[in-house]
Design a protein around this motif. Structure first.
Motif, PDB file in Angstrom:
ATOM      1  N   ARG A  94      37.012  -0.892  26.117  1.00 20.93           N
ATOM      2  CA  ARG A  94      38.382  -0.689  25.968  1.00 20.93           C
ATOM      3  C   ARG A  94      37.987  -2.493  25.259  1.00 20.93           C
ATOM      4  NH1 ARG A  94      39.735  -6.154  28.331  1.00 20.93           N
ATOM      5  NH2 ARG A  94      38.506  -6.338  30.649  1.00 20.93           N
ATOM      6  N   SER A  95      37.144  -2.748  24.655  1.00 23.42           N
ATOM      7  CA  SER A  95      36.750  -4.070  23.835  1.00 23.42           C
ATOM      8  C   SER A  95      36.498  -3.443  22.926  1.00 23.42           C
ATOM      9  CB  SER A  95      36.770  -5.113  24.919  1.00 23.42           C
ATOM     10  OG  SER A  95      35.571  -4.846  25.235  1.00 23.42           O
ATOM     11  N   ALA A  96      34.951  -2.843  22.614  1.00 24.05           N
ATOM     12  CA  ALA A  96      34.544  -2.989  21.668  1.00 24.05           C
ATOM     13  C   ALA A  96      34.518  -2.216  20.003  1.00 24.05           C
ATOM     14  CB  ALA A  96      33.135  -1.518  21.744  1.00 24.05           C
ATOM     15  N   ALA A  97      35.676  -1.199  20.265  1.00 24.73           N
ATOM     16  CA  ALA A  97      36.765  -0.672  19.040  1.00 24.73           C
ATOM     17  C   ALA A  97      38.330  -0.972  19.334  1.00 24.73           C
ATOM     18  CB  ALA A  97      36.165   0.732  18.759  1.00 24.73           C
ATOM     19  N   SER A  98      38.960  -0.809  18.190  1.00 24.65           N
ATOM     20  CA  SER A  98      40.107  -0.584  17.779  1.00 24.65           C
ATOM     21  C   SER A  98      40.581   0.471  19.459  1.00 24.65           C
ATOM     22  CB  SER A  98      40.621  -0.873  16.557  1.00 24.65           C
ATOM     23  OG  SER A  98      40.549   0.731  16.064  1.00 24.65           O
ATOM     24  N   VAL A  99      40.222   1.233  19.395  1.00 24.81           N
ATOM     25  CA  VAL A  99      39.916   2.693  20.064  1.00 24.81           C
ATOM     26  C   VAL A  99      39.646   2.698  21.381  1.00 24.81           C
ATOM     27  CG1 VAL A  99      40.631   5.027  20.332  1.00 24.81           C
ATOM     28  CG2 VAL A  99      41.252   4.211  18.282  1.00 24.81           C
ATOM     29  N   GLU A 100      40.431   2.992  22.505  1.00 24.15           N
ATOM     30  CA  GLU A 100      39.437   2.838  23.493  1.00 24.15           C
ATOM     31  C   GLU A 100      38.241   3.769  23.739  1.00 24.15           C
ATOM     32  OE1 GLU A 100      40.039   2.880  28.513  1.00 24.15           O
ATOM     33  OE2 GLU A 100      40.888   2.155  27.314  1.00 24.15           O
ATOM     34  N   ILE A 101      37.149   3.995  24.343  1.00 21.02           N
ATOM     35  CA  ILE A 101      36.114   4.837  24.024  1.00 21.02           C
ATOM     36  C   ILE A 101      35.878   5.348  25.290  1.00 21.02           C
ATOM     37  CG2 ILE A 101      33.576   4.684  23.968  1.00 21.02           C
ATOM     38  CD1 ILE A 101      33.882   2.106  22.025  1.00 21.02           C
TER      39      ILE A 101
END
Length: 340
Positions: free
Chosen positions: A307-314
């Motif tokens: 939820r925090s590594a990219a702008s869109v949740e992986i």
């Protein structure tokens, strides 16, 4: 590693520290960072009816947004890890995972059928849960009739065959689904996510996970004997048939509940039990609780990254596969040495 004495205690503390670190990271990472102390004050205040002496936004984040998701990750990670530990001991194979008998495939088929039928969230979760239980019941019924000489091997082969059939059913439902509405929902669910975790869903998750995990914890010492060949276990007075059924039912219960709540999250039940075995040894009395702690901390860390590594949740399924694949190769290389 023998898993006795100091090494077993050290393994337990390593697993516990991992969970605490994961909790700190999960509460602290986000648009509104929350300290673990603040989160504990909010939770204690809610349980006791007191005041937490924190900002209202912090209380909202803990109780309504981040808290339910964190608790769901802890429950699901522990559930999949304990189920994987039980199945690996039951089938005496470190490369076995909780979906071996079709629980994940059955739950996936139930979920996509629920999405295709335009059911609500509760209906989809119920369909997934029912599908997982029904799949394992079918595998066990067929395997029990055919497995006269080697019931464990027949159960594994039956699970592979039924799982393949259920996978074909999932593919058929995706082919028939509306490509603009239902198909994206199916694809997203099958990749696994905790984005929709809500505190109202925790009871539906917690009851079966708690019941199944408690049953496996109570059976942990008998599972030591069950990991022996059937002839030796029966010679020690252990009813292998009923006990194997009890372990399968409990492990399937927690697996189906986890998949129904978060979708298909692979590799957790395969990788974590082996790491726990490395830390504390093969004794299920120590292995089950340590696997639960490790699984809870591991999935919580993965979800925090998701939820925090990219702008869109992986999706969780992607991250757990990326992490699990090299570990699986390592397991293949060392399986005979660590289980011989």
């Amino acid at each position: 590693m023998t898993g006795s004495g100091l090494s077993a205690r050290a393994g337990f503390w390593i697993a516990l520290l991992l969970l605490v670190a994961a909790l700190v990271a999960a509460f602290g990472i986000g648009r509104l960072p929350v300290g673990l102390g603040e989160a504990l004050r909010v939770i204690v205040a809610r349980l006791t009816g007191g005041t937490a002496d924190v900002a209202p936004t912090v209380e909202t984040v803990v109780l309504a947004i981040r808290g339910p998701r964190i608790l769901a990750a802890v429950l699901i990670g522990a559930a999949l890890s304990v189920a994987g530990t039980a199945f690996q001991g039951l089938f005496r194979n470190p490369l076995v995972s909780p979906d071996l008998l079709g629980a994940s495939s059955g739950a996936a088929l139930g979920a996509v059928v629920g999405i295709y039928a335009n059911l609500g969230v509760i209906g989809i979760q119920a369909a997934a849960f029912t599908g997982g239980l029904a799949a394992v019941a079918a595998v066990y019924a067929i395997g029990s009739r055919l497995g006269r000489h080697d019931p464990v091997l027949v159960l594994i082969l039956t699970g592979v065959v039924i799982g393949s059939l259920l996978g074909a059913g999932v593919g058929l439902m995706k082919y028939l689904a509306d490509p603009y509405d239902q198909l994206p929902a199916m694809t997203f669910w099958l990749l696994g996510s905790l984005a929709a975790a809500h505190r109202l869903d925790l009871a539906a998750l917690g009851v079966p996970v708690g019941a199944g995990t408690l049953a496996l914890v109570l059976l942990r010492h008998r599972m030591n004997v069950l990991s022996l060949p059937d002839e030796e276990a029966r010679a020690l007075g252990l009813p292998t048939g009923p006990l194997r059924l009890a372990v399968i039912v409990a492990a399937t219960l927690v697996t189906s509940a986890a998949v129904a709540a978060a979708g298909v999250i692979g590799w957790v039940g395969l990788v974590v039990p082996h790491v726990a075995r490395f830390l504390v040894g093969p004794d299920f009395g120590r292995l089950v609780p340590v696997a639960a702690l490790l699984g809870a901390g591991y999935l919580l860390l993965v979800d925090t990254v998701a939820r925090s590594a990219a702008s869109v949740e992986i999706p969780l399924g992607i991250l757990t596969a990326v992490i699990g694949t090299p570990v699986f190769i390592w397991l293949l290389a060392g399986a005979h040495r660590s289980w011989s």
